[in-house]
Design a protein around this motif. Structure first.
Motif, PDB file in Angstrom:
ATOM      1  N   LYS A  68       0.803  -1.379   0.316  1.00 31.85           N
ATOM      2  CA  LYS A  68       0.610   0.377  -0.021  1.00 31.85           C
ATOM      3  C   LYS A  68       0.987   1.627  -0.062  1.00 31.85           C
ATOM      4  CE  LYS A  68      -1.561   1.961   3.898  1.00 31.85           C
ATOM      5  NZ  LYS A  68      -2.611   2.115   4.589  1.00 31.85           N
ATOM      6  N   LEU A  69       1.961   1.368   0.898  1.00 36.18           N
ATOM      7  CA  LEU A  69       2.614   2.457   1.014  1.00 36.18           C
ATOM      8  C   LEU A  69       3.905   2.480  -0.438  1.00 36.18           C
ATOM      9  CD1 LEU A  69       4.167   4.231   2.696  1.00 36.18           C
ATOM     10  CD2 LEU A  69       5.906   3.528   3.552  1.00 36.18           C
ATOM     11  N   VAL A  70       4.069   1.865  -0.833  1.00 36.81           N
ATOM     12  CA  VAL A  70       4.609   1.726  -2.026  1.00 36.81           C
ATOM     13  C   VAL A  70       3.816   2.032  -3.614  1.00 36.81           C
ATOM     14  CG1 VAL A  70       5.496   0.274  -4.043  1.00 36.81           C
ATOM     15  CG2 VAL A  70       6.134  -0.143  -1.851  1.00 36.81           C
ATOM     16  N   SER A  71       2.339   1.391  -2.627  1.00 42.01           N
ATOM     17  CA  SER A  71       1.281   2.381  -4.143  1.00 42.01           C
ATOM     18  C   SER A  71       1.363   4.246  -4.300  1.00 42.01           C
ATOM     19  CB  SER A  71       0.038   1.366  -4.345  1.00 42.01           C
ATOM     20  OG  SER A  71      -0.827   2.269  -4.357  1.00 42.01           O
ATOM     21  N   ARG A  72       1.091   4.285  -2.822  1.00 43.47           N
ATOM     22  CA  ARG A  72       1.371   5.736  -2.396  1.00 43.47           C
ATOM     23  C   ARG A  72       2.261   6.871  -3.102  1.00 43.47           C
ATOM     24  NH1 ARG A  72      -0.710   8.598  -3.475  1.00 43.47           N
ATOM     25  NH2 ARG A  72      -1.917   9.606  -1.462  1.00 43.47           N
ATOM     26  N   VAL A  73       3.807   5.754  -2.697  1.00 43.27           N
ATOM     27  CA  VAL A  73       4.727   6.823  -3.251  1.00 43.27           C
ATOM     28  C   VAL A  73       4.524   6.789  -5.089  1.00 43.27           C
ATOM     29  CG1 VAL A  73       7.087   6.366  -3.412  1.00 43.27           C
ATOM     30  CG2 VAL A  73       5.579   6.222  -1.218  1.00 43.27           C
TER      31      VAL A  73
ATOM     32  N   HIS B 265       1.930   7.173  -6.522  1.00 41.30           N
ATOM     33  CA  HIS B 265       0.936   7.791  -6.574  1.00 41.30           C
ATOM     34  C   HIS B 265       1.209   9.363  -6.636  1.00 41.30           C
ATOM     35  CE1 HIS B 265      -2.624  10.845  -5.858  1.00 41.30           C
ATOM     36  NE2 HIS B 265      -2.923   9.481  -6.590  1.00 41.30           N
ATOM     37  N   LEU B 266       2.295   9.586  -5.618  1.00 42.80           N
ATOM     38  CA  LEU B 266       3.038  10.950  -5.301  1.00 42.80           C
ATOM     39  C   LEU B 266       3.728  10.936  -6.442  1.00 42.80           C
ATOM     40  CD1 LEU B 266       3.792  13.229  -3.444  1.00 42.80           C
ATOM     41  CD2 LEU B 266       5.293  12.057  -2.399  1.00 42.80           C
ATOM     42  N   ILE B 267       4.301  10.186  -6.893  1.00 43.32           N
ATOM     43  CA  ILE B 267       5.548  10.757  -8.035  1.00 43.32           C
ATOM     44  C   ILE B 267       4.806  11.067  -9.148  1.00 43.32           C
ATOM     45  CG2 ILE B 267       7.258   9.879  -9.562  1.00 43.32           C
ATOM     46  CD1 ILE B 267       8.155   7.764  -7.046  1.00 43.32           C
ATOM     47  N   TYR B 268       3.617  10.775  -9.400  1.00 41.35           N
ATOM     48  CA  TYR B 268       2.887  11.108 -10.449  1.00 41.35           C
ATOM     49  C   TYR B 268       2.206  12.161 -10.597  1.00 41.35           C
ATOM     50  CZ  TYR B 268       3.850   6.070 -12.898  1.00 41.35           C
ATOM     51  OH  TYR B 268       4.473   5.202 -13.894  1.00 41.35           O
TER      52      TYR B 268
ATOM     53  N   PHE C 229      12.252   4.597  -9.274  1.00 41.61           N
ATOM     54  CA  PHE C 229      11.622   4.231 -10.285  1.00 41.61           C
ATOM     55  C   PHE C 229      11.153   2.708 -10.864  1.00 41.61           C
ATOM     56  CE2 PHE C 229      11.596   4.875 -15.258  1.00 41.61           C
ATOM     57  CZ  PHE C 229      10.288   5.441 -15.611  1.00 41.61           C
ATOM     58  N   VAL C 230      12.412   2.018 -11.167  1.00 43.17           N
ATOM     59  CA  VAL C 230      12.070   1.324 -11.130  1.00 43.17           C
ATOM     60  C   VAL C 230      11.287  -0.419 -10.794  1.00 43.17           C
ATOM     61  CG1 VAL C 230      13.594  -1.585 -12.453  1.00 43.17           C
ATOM     62  CG2 VAL C 230      14.004   1.525 -13.307  1.00 43.17           C
ATOM     63  N   HIS C 231      11.995  -0.124  -9.529  1.00 41.99           N
ATOM     64  CA  HIS C 231      11.508  -1.802  -8.595  1.00 41.99           C
ATOM     65  C   HIS C 231      10.634  -1.372  -7.828  1.00 41.99           C
ATOM     66  CE1 HIS C 231      16.618  -2.169  -8.412  1.00 41.99           C
ATOM     67  NE2 HIS C 231      15.453  -3.703  -9.320  1.00 41.99           N
ATOM     68  N   PHE C 232      10.084   0.463  -7.784  1.00 36.72           N
ATOM     69  CA  PHE C 232       8.730   0.847  -7.301  1.00 36.72           C
ATOM     70  C   PHE C 232       7.636   1.018  -8.346  1.00 36.72           C
ATOM     71  CE2 PHE C 232      10.938   1.216  -3.266  1.00 36.72           C
ATOM     72  CZ  PHE C 232      11.213   0.086  -2.722  1.00 36.72           C
ATOM     73  N   VAL C 233       7.577   1.975  -8.585  1.00 38.35           N
ATOM     74  CA  VAL C 233       6.641   3.068  -9.465  1.00 38.35           C
ATOM     75  C   VAL C 233       6.212   2.413 -10.401  1.00 38.35           C
ATOM     76  CG1 VAL C 233       6.425   4.621 -10.870  1.00 38.35           C
ATOM     77  CG2 VAL C 233       7.847   5.216  -8.922  1.00 38.35           C
TER      78      VAL C 233
END
Length: 961
Positions: free
Chosen positions: A781-786, A788-791, A825-829
């Protein structure tokens, strides 16, 4: 060790908390004191001390339970009280509970259950050993205390989903508890036999037996343990003995309240239902004896209310047995089915004098018990379920048998309506029981028995009762309920014709009649069109009668002259809410009337919130009026509602505070004023205070309110020197697994609205806080929200005065020389991008990723090796079937929450709609935006990043067409 003065001070506060005049202030003083080390031990000393009155000790136990719920651990499982207090509480709580009377035991047992939920078994390994060591062959009182503690711990397993951790915990308990449990069961049986004529001895022994049966269920609720399988004959032999046990010494003389023996038998029925559902292979040999005993019990037990739960559970057991096609064959004959209807169904479905008394004396309770889908154990519902299950197996036979009784009873009713009205009531119930096919859901009946004409029965036998003024009130309720049950089988025109008749019921003096009318109107307005999500009725259908309906409903609600009576009937307020939902902006001409009444109801019920469903529907109704009226009459309700909300906040009405914050946010969002209204400025400092954010239920609403304030007046936090306090809230939210998504929501608003000149010096610390959280406590969930923040940052237009745009999104996390953003960018986003499902999230992902790839010189220069991976994800996302062109949601309101209870949890108001902050609002056609961006910058960027596969080039070229 607490001083005597400390004890006396806390005891005095507990005593004054029982007085309505001083209760609120005393509660606040106790809440202020509970942060002190040793407070929990002090409470337990008060509970244990016979020097204090029982009322104070019970108040202490209740406050202790709530204290444990609030302050034992946080979401991460970390203790919120000192380690010495944790250890002392664990050492004292079990022996203390064992020694207390039942009223206090219940509170301490719930506290132990909360503690065990976070600590057992890893951090409380000696708990079961401690319990087992205290079991006694002679001291029944001690045993009951031990069993109460054990049940409070083990019952937590009942609703849980299977997991390795859960089965490990159960295995640990079984290894230590099974043999002592069986020994105690046998010893209790011996003592009951020895004391057969001794009532004083039997009562605590039957309390032991009841707890033993409950624990039997607890230990078997997830799977049948090997121990119980190996000893099934012995253990189930004892269970069977007490299902058929009779002893006048222990049987209660009270016809209304079930006694120890009835409670034990009801729990046994629950246990054998579990076994027949889940463990038939093991249970099959002895199941017939239980079926025979249950049949005997059903046909020989009286109609007194004290047997209601027992009969209901016994019928539920037989219903479960009938679900087995093989076992159901025993009923496959007209003669047997006639016996079942005659001896079991009819006695338990027929109206009793006690039911008529309930209709008159406690009509709201009658309604709740009677309502389809209620969780009340009633004979009627259990008999109906049993009959329906038989009908599913043998539709033709059961329909013929039941309809012979229906026809006979209706004839007798027509012959003498006054003397035989109860027979018609039974006939209607019988017909409804076999007319329904499958289960009745919140949406009503989806299919009916093809052998019966439901609409014809309605026309001939039900419709006349709706309009005949001489019809008995209970038959009128039956008629209304028939429409409620079979609303999906009636046409829209038939329902429209029924509407005025149902509306006229609001003028009835009979509580159940007008309440069922409100329930039925609310459900009719909830019907959706076949094969569509759209509602069958719209504002044009309801607007002509809506005002009269609402006037009558408010009149009925406001008959209550105390906060508790006012809020008693949630069905009336739910009908208000549904009428408002359906009529939408048609309410504008009389909206002032609506707000005046709703504000008055909120003000009165805030003095003593007692019915969470009523309160929710009231606040939902306020939100609906604000939503649909504010565009036409901006700010028209501020002077009425603001004092109400400020009173709720000032009085700290815990149950209402989250609603007040949601509505304050909604009013602010609806305000046409471009800046923050003066009424909101005094709220800013208080809503940043830590104590408000410690209450879990406040957090989502407070976050939303801060976002609304930021949208209206971003500079005010800097002007009031509160920017660091605002960022402190972000940090607090991010540190919590439960609230980290809210922290990032708030951060997006901060970065979007607050000028770069104020926020830029905090950018690096903010990025570090997020990176530390990702490193130490990463969740999907945290990875998804981070992501979202970047986008979010990347999709926003770059501006000289804001920390926004694709370059900033790329540089934000590069707070070390290691060019960290490339790995993120590669591993999370990129990994999280395909999992973004909401329309707005997917829009921002596509726009943000497109801008990072084609509109960020920083990314192209620093991370050209990751460029192709990003381009592949962009292509995949755009080709996904789940991509939708329309990013705006519909205007239809979802159904309101059904599962409502006061507590720490947040309940969202569905009418308070926030579609999310969209920094790319200028992009209305995502595919067109991508195509134009590729056409404009594609060739130049591809030339800079180096070799790109032909597959990706051709894919991007196809998008640009």
């Amino acid at each position: 060790m607490a001083s005597m003065q400390d004890l006396q001070n806390v005891a005095a506060l507990l005593q004054s908390s029982l007085n309505p005049a001083t209760g609120k202030q005393s509660e606040q003083s106790l809440r202020a004191a509970e942060v002190q080390p040793g407070f929990s031990i002090l409470l337990l000393q008060i509970v244990a001390s016979t020097d204090f009155p029982q009322t104070i000790r019970l108040a202490g136990a209740l406050f202790f339970k709530n204290f444990i719920r609030r302050r034992w651990t946080d979401e991460e499982g970390n203790y919120l009280i000192p380690a010495t207090d944790v250890s002392a509480v664990k050492n004292q709580i079990v022996p203390l509970m064992i020694s207390q009377p039942p009223t206090i035991q219940v509170q301490l047992g719930e506290a132990i259950s909360i503690m065990a939920d976070s600590d057992f078994p890893e951090r409380w390994q000696n708990l079961v050993d401690d319990l087992v060591s205290r079991l006694s062959p002679t001291d029944v009182a001690v045993n009951n205390g031990v069993l109460q503690v054990a049940h409070s711990i083990f019952k937590r397993w009942r609703p849980l989903f299977r997991s390795d951790a859960l089965f490990l915990e159960i295995k640990l308990v079984l290894e230590k508890f099974c043999m002592p449990f069986m020994t105690l069961f046998q010893r209790t049986d011996e003592l009951i036999t020895e004391n057969e004529k001794n009532k004083a001895a039997l009562e605590p022994l039957f309390q032991s037996l009841l707890l033993i049966i409950k624990i039997y269920f607890d230990l078997n609720c997830q799977d049948i343990p090997e121990f119980f399988e190996d000893h099934i004959d012995l253990l189930m032999g004892l269970v069977h003995k007490y299902l058929q046990y009779r002893n006048p010494t222990i049987e209660t003389d009270d016809d209304n309240e079930s006694g120890p023996l009835e409670q034990v038998k009801a729990s046994i029925c629950e246990l054998i239902q579990l076994y027949s559902q889940r463990y038939e292979e093991v249970f099959s040999k002895i199941l017939p004896s239980f079926v025979d005993t249950t049949w005997t019990l059903l046909t020989t037990t009286g109609l007194e209310p004290k047997y209601d739960i027992l009969i209901s559970r016994a019928l539920s057991f037989l219903t479960t047995v009938t679900k087995s096609p093989e076992r159901a064959q025993v009923f496959n004959s007209s003669d047997i089915l006639q016996q079942i209807v005659e001896k079991v169904v009819l006695p338990n479905m027929s109206l009793r004098p006690s039911d008529e008394e309930l209709f008159e004396d406690d009509p709201i309770e009658y309604t709740r018990r009677d309502l389809e889908g209620s969780d009340s154990d009633t004979r009627r519902r259990a008999a109906t379920d049993f009959l329906r299950e038989l009908k599913e197996r043998f539709e033709g036979l059961v329909t013929d048998v039941v309809m012979s009784y229906v026809d006979r009873y209706l004839q007798q009713y027509r012959a003498d309506r006054n003397a035989n009205w109860q027979l018609k009531d039974t006939a209607v119930y019988l017909f409804s029981s076999v007319a329904v096919k499958g289960t009745i859901t919140a949406s009503g009946v989806s299919a009916t028995n093809m052998l019966l004409d439901v609409v014809g029965f309605f026309s001939q036998n039900i419709a006349p009762d709706l309009v005949d003024p001489t019809t008995h009130p209970i038959l009128k309720v039956d008629a209304i309920k028939f429409i409620h049950t079979f609303r999906n089988q009636l046409t829209k025109q038939q329902l429209l014709e029924a509407f005025p008749v149902l509306s006229s019921m609001f003028l009835s003096p009979e509580y159940v009649v007008y309440t069922y009318a409100a329930i039925t109107i609310e459900r009719i307005l909830s019907i959706r069109q076949p094969s569509s999500s759209h509602l069958l009725f719209d504002k044009e259908d309801v607007a002509p009668v809506a005002q009269e309906l609402l006037i009558n409903l408010f009149g009925l609600i406001e008959q209550g002259k105390t906060p508790e009576k006012l809020a008693e009937n949630e069905f009336l307020m739910k009908c208000v809410m549904r009428v408002l939902m359906t009529t939408k902006d048609s309410i504008i001409p009389y909206s002032d009337f609506l707000i005046q009444h709703l504000a008055g109801i909120v003000t009165e019920t805030s003095k003593n919130p007692s019915n969470p469903k009523f309160s929710h529907y009231t606040f939902e109704s306020v939100a609906i009026v604000i939503r649909f009226v504010s565009p036409a009459k901006p700010g028209s309700f501020d002077s009425t509602l603001f004092p109400v909300f400020l009173n709720i906040l000032g009085q700290d009405v815990t149950e209402f505070v989250p609603y007040a914050f949601q509505l304050l946010s909604q009013i602010l969002d609806a305000s046409p004023q471009p800046t923050l209204p003066d009424t909101y400025s005094p709220l800013i400092q208080p809503i940043l205070s830590v104590s408000l954010w410690d209450a879990k239920g406040n957090v989502p609403a407070l976050t939303r309110l801060l976002q609304s304030i930021l949208a209206k007046s971003p500079a005010i936090f800097g002007a009031m020197n509160l920017l660091e306090a605002l960022l402190g809230v972000f940090q607090k939210l991010l540190s919590s697994r439960a609230n980290d998504h809210l922290g990032l929501d708030l951060l997006e608003s901060i970065l979007y609205y607050i000028p770069k000149s104020q926020i830029s010096r905090y950018a690096v610390p903010i990025a570090n806080i997020i990176l530390v959280r990702l490193e130490k406590s990463r969740t999907e969930k945290l990875v998804s929200r981070v992501t979202h923040l970047i986008y979010f940052l990347a999709s926003a237009p770059a501006a000289a005065d804001k920390l926004l745009g694709p370059n900033f999104a790329t540089e934000f996390f590069d707070v070390t020389p290691n060019a960290l953003f490339g790995d993120i960018f590669v591993h999370f986003v990129l990994a999280a991008t395909p999992k973004m499902h909401s329309p707005l999230d997917r829009k921002l992902a596509i726009v943000g990723l497109t801008k990072i790839l084609f509109d960020s010189p920083v990314f192209v220069q620093k991370y050209n090796s990751q460029w192709e991976a990003g381009a592949r994800v962009l292509l995949t996302t755009l080709q996904s079937n789940s991509l939708v062109d329309a990013f705006e949601g519909g205007d239809e309101l979802p159904d309101a929450e059904e599962d409502l209870a006061f507590g720490a949890s947040f309940v969202k108001l569905n009418a308070v709609v926030w579609k999310g902050l969209d920094p790319a609002s200028a992009v209305t056609d995502v595919k067109k935006f991508v195509a134009e961006t590729i056409r404009t910058a594609g060739h130049g960027v591809i030339a800079q990043v180096g070799p790109v596969s032909d597959e990706v080039k051709s894919g991007l070229a196809a998008l640009a067409v």
